[in-house]
Design an enzyme around this catalytic site. Sequence first.
Site, PDB file in Angstrom:
ATOM      1  N   HIS A  46       0.803  -1.216   0.000  1.00 62.87           N
ATOM      2  CA  HIS A  46       0.000   0.000   0.000  1.00 62.87           C
ATOM      3  C   HIS A  46       0.842   1.274   0.000  1.00 62.87           C
ATOM      4  O   HIS A  46       0.312   2.370  -0.133  1.00 62.87           O
ATOM      5  CB  HIS A  46      -0.944  -0.001   1.206  1.00 62.87           C
ATOM      6  CG  HIS A  46      -1.997  -1.056   1.083  1.00 62.87           C
ATOM      7  ND1 HIS A  46      -2.901  -1.092   0.054  1.00 62.87           N
ATOM      8  CD2 HIS A  46      -2.281  -2.151   1.842  1.00 62.87           C
ATOM      9  CE1 HIS A  46      -3.707  -2.146   0.190  1.00 62.87           C
ATOM     10  NE2 HIS A  46      -3.339  -2.809   1.263  1.00 62.87           N
ATOM     11  N   ARG A  71       7.473  -5.515   2.803  1.00 63.70           N
ATOM     12  CA  ARG A  71       6.181  -6.163   2.559  1.00 63.70           C
ATOM     13  C   ARG A  71       5.960  -6.109   1.053  1.00 63.70           C
ATOM     14  O   ARG A  71       6.004  -5.028   0.450  1.00 63.70           O
ATOM     15  CB  ARG A  71       5.023  -5.462   3.269  1.00 63.70           C
ATOM     16  CG  ARG A  71       3.692  -6.087   2.795  1.00 63.70           C
ATOM     17  CD  ARG A  71       2.508  -5.733   3.642  1.00 63.70           C
ATOM     18  NE  ARG A  71       2.002  -4.388   3.378  1.00 63.70           N
ATOM     19  CZ  ARG A  71       0.836  -3.949   3.849  1.00 63.70           C
ATOM     20  NH1 ARG A  71       0.082  -4.743   4.603  1.00 63.70           N
ATOM     21  NH2 ARG A  71       0.439  -2.714   3.604  1.00 63.70           N
ATOM     22  N   GLU A 147      -5.255 -11.996   7.206  1.00 65.00           N
ATOM     23  CA  GLU A 147      -6.164 -10.854   7.057  1.00 65.00           C
ATOM     24  C   GLU A 147      -7.394 -11.200   6.233  1.00 65.00           C
ATOM     25  O   GLU A 147      -8.043 -10.308   5.707  1.00 65.00           O
ATOM     26  CB  GLU A 147      -5.426  -9.617   6.513  1.00 65.00           C
ATOM     27  CG  GLU A 147      -4.530  -9.857   5.320  1.00 65.00           C
ATOM     28  CD  GLU A 147      -3.736  -8.621   4.911  1.00 65.00           C
ATOM     29  OE1 GLU A 147      -3.888  -7.550   5.515  1.00 65.00           O
ATOM     30  OE2 GLU A 147      -2.970  -8.738   3.941  1.00 65.00           O
ATOM     31  N   ASP A 173      -7.707  -5.172   7.114  1.00 61.07           N
ATOM     32  CA  ASP A 173      -8.324  -6.132   6.201  1.00 61.07           C
ATOM     33  C   ASP A 173      -9.088  -7.206   6.967  1.00 61.07           C
ATOM     34  O   ASP A 173     -10.176  -7.613   6.548  1.00 61.07           O
ATOM     35  CB  ASP A 173      -7.252  -6.784   5.312  1.00 61.07           C
ATOM     36  CG  ASP A 173      -6.980  -5.942   4.082  1.00 61.07           C
ATOM     37  OD1 ASP A 173      -7.940  -5.559   3.400  1.00 61.07           O
ATOM     38  OD2 ASP A 173      -5.798  -5.646   3.824  1.00 61.07           O
TER      39      ASP A 173
HETATM   40  C1  3PY Z   1      -4.024  -4.230   7.394  1.00 59.05           C
HETATM   41  O1  3PY Z   1      -4.316  -3.692   8.467  1.00 59.05           O
HETATM   42  O2  3PY Z   1      -4.824  -4.838   6.683  1.00 59.05           O
HETATM   43  C2  3PY Z   1      -2.652  -4.135   6.922  1.00 59.05           C
HETATM   44  O3  3PY Z   1      -2.341  -4.704   5.902  1.00 59.05           O
HETATM   45  C3  3PY Z   1      -1.714  -3.323   7.731  1.00 59.05           C
HETATM   46  O4  3PY Z   1      -0.733  -2.779   6.958  1.00 59.05           O
HETATM   47 MG    MG Z   2      -3.937  -5.492   4.773  1.00 62.78          MG
END
Ligand code: 3PY
Ligand code: MG
Length: 263
Positions: A46, A71, A147, A173
């Site tokens: 992101h 990441r 996530e 997420d």
């Molecule tokens: C999330 O909170 O989904 C993340 O990927 C944190 O960077």
């Molecule tokens: Mg995320």
Amino acid sequence: MRNNALKAAFRQQTPIVNGWLAIPSSYSAEITGHQGYDCVTVDMQHGMIDFASAVTMLQALSATPATPLARVGGNDPTQIMRLLDAGAWGIICPMISTAQEAQQFVSACRYPPQGNRSYGPARALLYGGKDYPSYANDEILTLAMIETREGLKNLNAILATDGLDGVFIGPNDLSLTLTGSASAESQHPEMLAAVEQVLAACREHHKIAGIFCTSGQAAAARLTQGFHFVTPANDVMQLGRAGREAVALSRGEIPAATGSSGY
Ligand code: 3PY
Ligand code: MG
């Protein structure tokens, strides 16, 4: 040989505090790397960071005490390989939902016979030394992001993946998928239960439990709760917050509250 200090910290049960970079700047990376973080992650998912910027950021980080991590944008063996070649000492991979995906991720981080990483360590040799290829499989950190609802369902199988060092909860997420709303510090009962489930599973598998947090206070609470690896917000959140606070203080106002996702 350059040992991965994060693996040693986990063995000794010492908390790991991780910085997080979304701004494509080697100068920001250098500043962040000098603030006392155990490691700093270059966010290619992101963040606004392309590969050329990531290389300069990893170079800047390698001149600081922090262990450089990245990441990736997805479970992409080519991107993983290039970031490891560029000197990342660990990879955080988003959206891991099955044991097969976890296996693919770990394989991309390991040279044969443990994995299928192609040989060409380039900058990793400069950072790690000439013997890097002989120890990289043991020292490169691998964290799979939990996530998704499916990832939570398959948590035990994911944690059983040989060579996976642990998991990292993406709370925005995960809460989005579980509760319909993205919130890094969600108090929704389903989210609270999911977080406890991840903690318990990591304890059982003796693997790292990590989580993204919106602040230092939130990160401290997560460490108390039993997490080993915390990220107390990213550079964008910290810059935005510091800016809002400076403006509000200048105007004699009370600083505005931060949003639920932390931005
Ligand atoms: C999330 O909170 O989904 C993340 O990927 C944190 O960077
Ligand atoms: Mg995320």
